[in-house]
Design an enzyme around this catalytic site. Structure first.
Site, PDB file in Angstrom:
ATOM      1  N   ASN A   9      40.485 -50.044 -45.912  1.00 12.70           N
ATOM      2  CA  ASN A   9      39.814 -50.549 -44.710  1.00 12.70           C
ATOM      3  C   ASN A   9      38.453 -51.171 -44.997  1.00 12.70           C
ATOM      4  O   ASN A   9      37.973 -51.990 -44.227  1.00 12.70           O
ATOM      5  CB  ASN A   9      39.699 -49.444 -43.663  1.00 12.70           C
ATOM      6  CG  ASN A   9      41.012 -49.268 -42.924  1.00 12.70           C
ATOM      7  OD1 ASN A   9      41.696 -50.240 -42.611  1.00 12.70           O
ATOM      8  ND2 ASN A   9      41.389 -48.024 -42.663  1.00 12.70           N
ATOM      9  N   SER A  47      41.660 -42.772 -41.788  1.00 12.82           N
ATOM     10  CA  SER A  47      41.633 -44.095 -42.411  1.00 12.82           C
ATOM     11  C   SER A  47      40.231 -44.517 -42.806  1.00 12.82           C
ATOM     12  O   SER A  47      40.059 -45.545 -43.465  1.00 12.82           O
ATOM     13  CB  SER A  47      42.215 -45.134 -41.446  1.00 12.82           C
ATOM     14  OG  SER A  47      41.446 -45.178 -40.251  1.00 12.82           O
ATOM     15  N   GLU A  95      46.485 -43.633 -50.186  1.00 15.25           N
ATOM     16  CA  GLU A  95      45.163 -43.431 -50.774  1.00 15.25           C
ATOM     17  C   GLU A  95      44.897 -41.929 -50.823  1.00 15.25           C
ATOM     18  O   GLU A  95      44.940 -41.257 -49.793  1.00 15.25           O
ATOM     19  CB  GLU A  95      44.075 -44.106 -49.944  1.00 15.25           C
ATOM     20  CG  GLU A  95      44.010 -45.607 -50.095  1.00 15.25           C
ATOM     21  CD  GLU A  95      42.859 -46.217 -49.301  1.00 15.25           C
ATOM     22  OE1 GLU A  95      42.095 -46.995 -49.890  1.00 15.25           O
ATOM     23  OE2 GLU A  95      42.724 -45.923 -48.092  1.00 15.25           O
ATOM     24  N   HIS A 107      45.667 -40.741 -47.106  1.00 13.28           N
ATOM     25  CA  HIS A 107      45.733 -41.847 -46.148  1.00 13.28           C
ATOM     26  C   HIS A 107      47.002 -42.661 -46.350  1.00 13.28           C
ATOM     27  O   HIS A 107      47.096 -43.473 -47.274  1.00 13.28           O
ATOM     28  CB  HIS A 107      44.488 -42.731 -46.308  1.00 13.28           C
ATOM     29  CG  HIS A 107      44.471 -43.899 -45.387  1.00 13.28           C
ATOM     30  ND1 HIS A 107      43.859 -45.089 -45.698  1.00 13.28           N
ATOM     31  CD2 HIS A 107      45.000 -44.073 -44.136  1.00 13.28           C
ATOM     32  CE1 HIS A 107      44.009 -45.937 -44.702  1.00 13.28           C
ATOM     33  NE2 HIS A 107      44.700 -45.344 -43.746  1.00 13.28           N
TER      34      HIS A 107
END
Length: 285
Positions: A191, A120, A153, A141
């Site tokens: 993130n 992540s 992702e 991800h």
């Protein structure tokens, strides 16, 4: 190159979810973890997810059995590396542990195998550097919970080839997901945007601006978020939130990514959120 055989490393919440969606899409899946206990827990979660789909009329019992039949559990990495077209790693967010796994996979897997990480926040380029096939290493991800969330992702490392990117992008589409191309920077997009928001929400509690309930209400009712940032932090795990903030802080060297002291305090106290029964909220075990 077409993906037919998939191996998933790690039978936890993310790895089990990835194995489930791959099997539902018709792929043969080898699911590997370090112990039989972890594997059985992972398979139990998958079975429970499928049971919910059956109860809602979205899947028949026969379809459920077929999905479970396409997942082969094992505690032997060698078995998972025997002949996969892609290996998706979904283990602890620790660079040295991931590099050890990728080093072994590189040695064990056939030359054509793509090596993907569900990290992540950790750099794909750094993971790829320990292999002799950096052009075949990529980030994939998935979002939690994997069977529900549409986004994946797709992160290119410095050496990731266009062909590998296109193969993985198509695989994500075959899983019913929406792939989004992202370059290799700390935290990627998801993130890098989400965690500072959560961290700032924690600061508002730390500084006495508002209670956790009030912060979450503001973001849900005022910003139309389906879940407040502190409730979401508890769901993700406060230890995971802290770890990602530390990666952002170290990766960018910018004080705006400094983890809130209250987040550190909760993690040291073992208040990690839902999984421990207490975080910013208290949960019935």
């Amino acid at each position: 190159m077409a993906i037919k055989r998939v191996s998933v490393i790690g039978a936890g919440q993310m790895g089990g979810g990835i194995a489930q969606v791959c099997a539902q899409a018709g792929f043969d899946v080898v699911l590997v973890d370090t112990t039989e206990e972890f594997l059985q827990k992972g398979l139990g979660r998958i079975s429970a997810n499928l049971d919910r789909a059956v109860s809602k009329g979205k899947m028949s019992e026969e379809e459920k059995a077929a999905v479970l039949g396409r997942i082969r559990p094992t505690v032997h990495l060698e078995e998972a590396a025997k002949d996969p077209d892609i290996v998706i790693e979904a283990i602890i967010e620790n660079m040295s542990v991931k590099q050890d796994v990728f080093r072994r996979l590189d040695e064990l897997c056939p030359p054509h195998t793509v090596l993907a990480s569900n990290t992540s926040s950790l750099p794909i380029t750094e993971i790829a550097a320990v292999t002799k096939r950096p052009e075949k290493v990529i980030g994939m991800h998935f979002m939690n919970p994997v069977p529900v969330m549409k986004l994946v992702e797709i992160i290119r490392g410095l050496a990731t080839s266009d062909e590998v990117f296109q193969v993985v992008e198509q695989m994500a589409k075959d899983l019913g997901k929406v792939p989004v191309e992202v370059n290799d920077f700390p935290g990627f997009v998801s993130n890098r945007v989400l965690m500072p928001m959560i961290n700032e929400a924690i600061y508002t509690v730390y500084e006495g601006v508002a209670t956790p309930e009030a912060v979450d209400q503001v973001m849900k009712l005022g910003m139309n978020h389906p879940m407040g940032p502190l409730q979401l932090a508890d769901f993700i795990g406060l230890d995971t939130c802290l770890y990602i903030m530390e990666i952002l802080h170290e990766g960018f060297g910018d004080s705006k990514y400094r983890p809130c002291p209250l987040l550190r305090k909760y993690v040291k106290a073992g208040w990690l959120g839902r999984k421990t029964g207490r975080g910013f909220y208290v949960y019935d075990q």
